[in-house]
Write a protein that holds these residues in place. Sequence first.
Motif, PDB file in Angstrom:
ATOM      1  N   UNK A 146      -9.079   4.596  -1.491  1.00 28.71           N
ATOM      2  CA  UNK A 146     -10.211   5.312  -1.972  1.00 28.71           C
ATOM      3  C   UNK A 146     -10.168   6.631  -1.527  1.00 28.71           C
ATOM      4  N   UNK A 147     -10.095   6.910  -0.194  1.00 27.36           N
ATOM      5  CA  UNK A 147     -10.017   8.115   0.449  1.00 27.36           C
ATOM      6  C   UNK A 147      -8.868   9.117  -0.143  1.00 27.36           C
ATOM      7  N   UNK A 148      -7.623   8.252  -0.311  1.00 26.31           N
ATOM      8  CA  UNK A 148      -6.529   9.105  -0.714  1.00 26.31           C
ATOM      9  C   UNK A 148      -6.782   9.519  -2.183  1.00 26.31           C
ATOM     10  N   UNK A 149      -7.521   8.715  -2.995  1.00 31.38           N
ATOM     11  CA  UNK A 149      -7.910   8.876  -4.611  1.00 31.38           C
ATOM     12  C   UNK A 149      -8.629  10.364  -4.556  1.00 31.38           C
ATOM     13  N   UNK A 150      -9.766  10.219  -3.476  1.00 30.65           N
ATOM     14  CA  UNK A 150     -10.651  11.277  -3.534  1.00 30.65           C
ATOM     15  C   UNK A 150     -10.151  12.815  -2.995  1.00 30.65           C
ATOM     16  N   UNK A 151      -8.775  12.511  -2.149  1.00 34.07           N
ATOM     17  CA  UNK A 151      -8.328  13.218  -1.290  1.00 34.07           C
ATOM     18  C   UNK A 151      -9.314  13.870  -0.269  1.00 34.07           C
ATOM     19  N   UNK A 152      -9.676  12.965   0.323  1.00 37.39           N
ATOM     20  CA  UNK A 152     -10.487  13.130   1.588  1.00 37.39           C
ATOM     21  C   UNK A 152      -9.846  12.820   2.893  1.00 37.39           C
ATOM     22  N   UNK A 186     -14.347  22.767   1.298  1.00 39.10           N
ATOM     23  CA  UNK A 186     -15.893  22.347   1.195  1.00 39.10           C
ATOM     24  C   UNK A 186     -15.818  20.730   1.524  1.00 39.10           C
ATOM     25  N   UNK A 187     -14.755  20.109   0.848  1.00 40.93           N
ATOM     26  CA  UNK A 187     -14.588  18.376   0.976  1.00 40.93           C
ATOM     27  C   UNK A 187     -14.390  18.224   2.585  1.00 40.93           C
ATOM     28  N   UNK A 238       0.739  -1.213   0.102  1.00 41.64           N
ATOM     29  CA  UNK A 238       0.055  -0.035   0.089  1.00 41.64           C
ATOM     30  C   UNK A 238       0.848   1.217   0.178  1.00 41.64           C
ATOM     31  N   UNK A 239       1.900   1.156   0.821  1.00 39.92           N
ATOM     32  CA  UNK A 239       3.001   2.283   0.733  1.00 39.92           C
ATOM     33  C   UNK A 239       3.445   2.591  -0.535  1.00 39.92           C
ATOM     34  N   UNK A 240       4.025   1.484  -1.176  1.00 43.34           N
ATOM     35  CA  UNK A 240       4.825   1.699  -2.500  1.00 43.34           C
ATOM     36  C   UNK A 240       4.045   2.203  -3.731  1.00 43.34           C
ATOM     37  N   UNK A 241       2.882   1.388  -3.589  1.00 38.07           N
ATOM     38  CA  UNK A 241       1.730   1.729  -4.780  1.00 38.07           C
ATOM     39  C   UNK A 241       0.421   2.637  -4.245  1.00 38.07           C
ATOM     40  N   UNK A 242       0.844   3.901  -3.483  1.00 36.52           N
ATOM     41  CA  UNK A 242       0.020   4.497  -3.025  1.00 36.52           C
ATOM     42  C   UNK A 242      -0.727   5.387  -4.111  1.00 36.52           C
ATOM     43  N   UNK A 243      -2.051   5.510  -4.239  1.00 35.35           N
ATOM     44  CA  UNK A 243      -2.690   6.444  -5.177  1.00 35.35           C
ATOM     45  C   UNK A 243      -2.285   7.754  -5.024  1.00 35.35           C
ATOM     46  N   UNK A 244      -2.531   8.638  -6.219  1.00 35.84           N
ATOM     47  CA  UNK A 244      -2.399   9.955  -6.139  1.00 35.84           C
ATOM     48  C   UNK A 244      -4.031  10.781  -5.724  1.00 35.84           C
ATOM     49  N   UNK A 245      -3.925  11.667  -5.071  1.00 31.91           N
ATOM     50  CA  UNK A 245      -5.226  12.344  -4.758  1.00 31.91           C
ATOM     51  C   UNK A 245      -5.353  13.276  -5.977  1.00 31.91           C
ATOM     52  N   UNK A 246      -6.997  13.844  -5.851  1.00 30.88           N
ATOM     53  CA  UNK A 246      -7.153  14.665  -6.906  1.00 30.88           C
ATOM     54  C   UNK A 246      -6.994  16.079  -6.397  1.00 30.88           C
ATOM     55  N   UNK A 247      -6.634  16.857  -7.277  1.00 34.22           N
ATOM     56  CA  UNK A 247      -6.174  18.360  -7.165  1.00 34.22           C
ATOM     57  C   UNK A 247      -7.347  19.156  -7.153  1.00 34.22           C
ATOM     58  N   UNK A 248      -7.672  20.090  -6.358  1.00 34.20           N
ATOM     59  CA  UNK A 248      -8.968  20.820  -6.050  1.00 34.20           C
ATOM     60  C   UNK A 248      -8.290  22.354  -5.699  1.00 34.20           C
ATOM     61  N   UNK A 249      -9.308  23.281  -6.184  1.00 37.02           N
ATOM     62  CA  UNK A 249      -8.742  24.360  -5.789  1.00 37.02           C
ATOM     63  C   UNK A 249      -9.058  24.620  -4.126  1.00 37.02           C
ATOM     64  N   UNK A 287     -18.044   3.204  -2.858  1.00 38.86           N
ATOM     65  CA  UNK A 287     -19.178   3.675  -3.641  1.00 38.86           C
ATOM     66  C   UNK A 287     -19.790   4.840  -2.969  1.00 38.86           C
ATOM     67  N   UNK A 288     -20.050   4.854  -1.755  1.00 37.23           N
ATOM     68  CA  UNK A 288     -20.412   6.205  -1.133  1.00 37.23           C
ATOM     69  C   UNK A 288     -19.475   7.508  -1.047  1.00 37.23           C
ATOM     70  N   UNK A 289     -18.270   7.123  -0.847  1.00 39.93           N
ATOM     71  CA  UNK A 289     -17.230   8.158  -1.098  1.00 39.93           C
ATOM     72  C   UNK A 289     -17.132   8.635  -2.374  1.00 39.93           C
ATOM     73  N   UNK A 290     -17.173   7.753  -3.613  1.00 43.86           N
ATOM     74  CA  UNK A 290     -16.907   8.156  -4.856  1.00 43.86           C
ATOM     75  C   UNK A 290     -18.325   8.966  -5.244  1.00 43.86           C
ATOM     76  N   UNK A 291     -19.402   8.746  -4.692  1.00 42.34           N
ATOM     77  CA  UNK A 291     -20.495   9.457  -4.848  1.00 42.34           C
ATOM     78  C   UNK A 291     -20.625  10.901  -4.333  1.00 42.34           C
ATOM     79  N   UNK A 292     -20.323  10.847  -3.087  1.00 41.88           N
ATOM     80  CA  UNK A 292     -20.352  11.993  -2.258  1.00 41.88           C
ATOM     81  C   UNK A 292     -19.011  13.140  -2.635  1.00 41.88           C
ATOM     82  N   UNK A 293     -17.994  12.575  -2.891  1.00 48.22           N
ATOM     83  CA  UNK A 293     -16.714  13.447  -3.013  1.00 48.22           C
ATOM     84  C   UNK A 293     -16.094  13.442  -4.639  1.00 48.22           C
TER      85      UNK A 293
END
Length: 119
Positions: A58-64, A33-34, A16-27, A112-118
């Motif tokens: 999934x949290x990291x991918x959504x930057x939550x 707001x997130x 998980x550490x080695x292949x950690x996903x990148x987060x979404x860049x937002x203003x 699925x909830x995180x992807x819908x909400x964020x």
Amino acid sequence: MKVIRWILGRIILVLDFVFSPRGVKRSTEAQQAIDEKAAQMALYQFEACPFCVKVRRALKRQSVKIDLRDAKNDPQHRADLEAGGGKIKVPCLRIETQQGVQWMYESADIVAYLEKEFA
């Protein structure tokens, strides 16, 4: 069996550490707001649980940024999970809304909830 589980858990954490996903860049405003929305949530989890790792990725991918609560090593979080959710099962997402508190189990449902909400 406990040793095997411990070894597999460490392998999962390293991967998980080695292949950690990148987060979404937002203003800045959008990220604030997130963050405000995420402040009403907490994830009860075990560090090396593969399903918990799936939700954290999934949290990291959504930057939550959600409060992560260790239900394995922290007796207070474990008791809160059992009292609120009704069972000690992870991952469990605690969501506070105006209607009350919702406890969501199952990693696929949480993702699925995180992807819908964020998204």
